[in-house]
Enzyme design. Structure first.
Site, PDB file in Angstrom:
ATOM      1  N   GLN A 134       0.831  -1.202   0.000  1.00 24.65           N
ATOM      2  CA  GLN A 134       0.000   0.000   0.000  1.00 24.65           C
ATOM      3  C   GLN A 134       0.870   1.257   0.000  1.00 24.65           C
ATOM      4  O   GLN A 134       0.545   2.254  -0.634  1.00 24.65           O
ATOM      5  CB  GLN A 134      -0.913   0.001   1.229  1.00 24.65           C
ATOM      6  CG  GLN A 134      -1.888   1.159   1.260  1.00 24.65           C
ATOM      7  CD  GLN A 134      -2.914   1.110   0.144  1.00 24.65           C
ATOM      8  OE1 GLN A 134      -3.570   0.104  -0.060  1.00 24.65           O
ATOM      9  NE2 GLN A 134      -3.053   2.200  -0.605  1.00 24.65           N
ATOM     10  N   CYS A 259      -6.181   4.004   2.538  1.00 26.93           N
ATOM     11  CA  CYS A 259      -5.896   2.784   1.771  1.00 26.93           C
ATOM     12  C   CYS A 259      -7.180   2.100   1.301  1.00 26.93           C
ATOM     13  O   CYS A 259      -7.151   1.310   0.364  1.00 26.93           O
ATOM     14  CB  CYS A 259      -5.036   1.840   2.584  1.00 26.93           C
ATOM     15  SG  CYS A 259      -5.819   1.241   4.100  1.00 26.93           S
ATOM     16  N   ARG A 287      -2.184   0.800  -6.860  1.00 26.01           N
ATOM     17  CA  ARG A 287      -1.816  -0.540  -6.376  1.00 26.01           C
ATOM     18  C   ARG A 287      -1.440  -1.414  -7.577  1.00 26.01           C
ATOM     19  O   ARG A 287      -0.491  -2.188  -7.526  1.00 26.01           O
ATOM     20  CB  ARG A 287      -2.988  -1.175  -5.609  1.00 26.01           C
ATOM     21  CG  ARG A 287      -3.334  -0.508  -4.287  1.00 26.01           C
ATOM     22  CD  ARG A 287      -2.244  -0.691  -3.248  1.00 26.01           C
ATOM     23  NE  ARG A 287      -1.938  -2.075  -3.009  1.00 26.01           N
ATOM     24  CZ  ARG A 287      -2.627  -2.882  -2.190  1.00 26.01           C
ATOM     25  NH1 ARG A 287      -3.644  -2.408  -1.496  1.00 26.01           N
ATOM     26  NH2 ARG A 287      -2.269  -4.142  -2.036  1.00 26.01           N
TER      27      ARG A 287
HETATM   28  N1  NVA Z   1      -5.544  -1.723   8.708  1.00 30.65           N
HETATM   29  C1  NVA Z   1      -6.456  -2.373   7.792  1.00 30.65           C
HETATM   30  C2  NVA Z   1      -5.987  -2.190   6.384  1.00 30.65           C
HETATM   31  C3  NVA Z   1      -6.891  -2.795   5.333  1.00 30.65           C
HETATM   32  C4  NVA Z   1      -6.364  -2.662   3.944  1.00 30.65           C
HETATM   33  C5  NVA Z   1      -6.562  -3.843   8.148  1.00 30.65           C
HETATM   34  O1  NVA Z   1      -5.531  -4.455   8.473  1.00 30.65           O
HETATM   35  O2  NVA Z   1      -7.669  -4.384   8.124  1.00 30.65           O
HETATM   36  N1   CP Z   2      -6.095  -1.356   0.698  1.00 29.95           N
HETATM   37  C1   CP Z   2      -6.229  -2.683   0.624  1.00 29.95           C
HETATM   38  O1   CP Z   2      -5.281  -3.436   0.821  1.00 29.95           O
HETATM   39  O2   CP Z   2      -7.467  -3.100   0.255  1.00 29.95           O
HETATM   40  P1   CP Z   2      -8.021  -4.603   0.237  1.00 29.95           P
HETATM   41  O3   CP Z   2      -8.139  -5.056   1.666  1.00 29.95           O
HETATM   42  O4   CP Z   2      -9.346  -4.486  -0.457  1.00 29.95           O
HETATM   43  O5   CP Z   2      -7.070  -5.460  -0.531  1.00 29.95           O
END
Ligand code: NVA
Ligand code: CP
Length: 304
Positions: A134, A259, A287
């Protein structure tokens, strides 16, 4: 030559990261013009997902196809990983048949162990501790909109989670100053903060942290795996929201990133994704381009 992995941003040098992002922007431009490319023809990426995903899965899978290769989606529901086959055995077998492996999992130690037993490059596609892919997209996006991020002030608002830890690594690798506004008890990894020295400051007040910043970033209050803490976190994080009012305190040309997925009304106000400073959709698209560059770097050992 030893197999290179990408488990955190620290697996590459600053110079390599700079070249990678320049290449990613070139790939983006060419792809947008309709140019085709087959740099990874006949190459295969295995994708191990132990957590949900939209962007990561689509970008890696589409990216491999667009470069002439293929990607395999592997979920613990359908593989022996889910039935307890040791990580090292799985890594040895999977990596003997493919050109690279992408892993999204819980404990960071799982990707580390996977990489140690793998003969193919391993990419961390999110663990509880880091989300380096990311950051490639975020850094590419900042650079495309505002030029070099070196010397800029970046403000993180919210949880000291995997994304925040990766921003700390990025602050060191890309040379920006990071302010972290998080509630007490939700700070990022203390040793990472200490190692970053003057580059990183914890400033609990979001308004103070946002003042004159060039980039404001946030993420969900409860990450994947923390579903049970949702209620307590909602209380702890009240006030840690990026909204147009907070953006007004930042530099007039400040950008906003997330993100995604976003929870409107929690870490972001409902209108924030459409704010003039928001670049979240470019960030999501990047991405694809950043990871295509990463796949070429790891599989081919060069960028051209
Ligand atoms: N901090 C979040 C990011 C998701 C892309 C998670 O780990 O769920
Ligand atoms: N930002 C990100 O990693 O999204 P996903 O969880 O949808 O892959």
């Amino acid at each position: 030559m030893a197999t290179r992995h990408f488990l955190t941003l620290n697996d590459m040098t600053s110079a390599e990261l700079t070249d990678l992002l320049a290449h990613a922007s070139k790939l983006r431009q060419a792809w947008r013009k309709g140019a085709t490319r087959d740099s990874l023809k006949n190459r295969v990426l295995a994708m191990v997902f132990e957590k949900s995903s939209t962007r990561t899965r689509v970008s890696f899978e589409a990216g491999m196809t667009q470069l002439g290769g293929a990607a395999l989606f592997l979920s613990p529901r359908d593989t022996q990983l889910g039935r307890g086959e040791p990580i090292e055995d799985s890594a040895r077998v999977i990596s003997s048949m493919v050109d690279a492996v992408m892993v999204r999992t819980f404990a960071h130690d799982i990707v580390t162990r996977f990489a140690q037993a793998s003969r193919a490059p391993v990419i961390n596609a999110l663990t509880d501790d880091y989300h380096p892919c990311q950051l490639l997209a975020d850094m590419q996006t900042y650079q495309e909109h505002r030029g070099s991020i070196a010397g800029a002030t970046v403000t993180w608002v919210g949880d000291g989670n995997n994304m925040c830890n990766s921003y700390i690594n990025a602050a060191r690798q890309f040379g920006f100053n990071l302010r972290i506004a998080c509630p007490q008890g939700y700070e990022p990894d203390a040793s990472l903060v200490a190692e970053a020295g003057d580059r990183v400051r914890i400033m609990p007040d979001p308004a103070e942290a946002a003042r004159d910043a060039h980039l404001l970033v946030t993420d969900v209050w409860a990450s994947m795996g923390q579903e049970e803490e949702q209620k307590a976190r909602k209380q702890a994080f009240a006030g840690y929201q990026i909204n147009p009012g907070l953006m007004q305190l930042a530099d007039k040309d400040a950008l906003f990133m997330h993100c995604l997925p976003a929870h409107r009304g929690e870490e972001v106000s409902a209108d924030m994704l459409d704010h003039p400073g928001s670049v979240v959709w470019d960030e999501a698209e990047n991405r694809l381009h950043a990871q295509k560059a990463l796949l070429e770097f790891l599989i081919l050992g060069k960028l051209d």
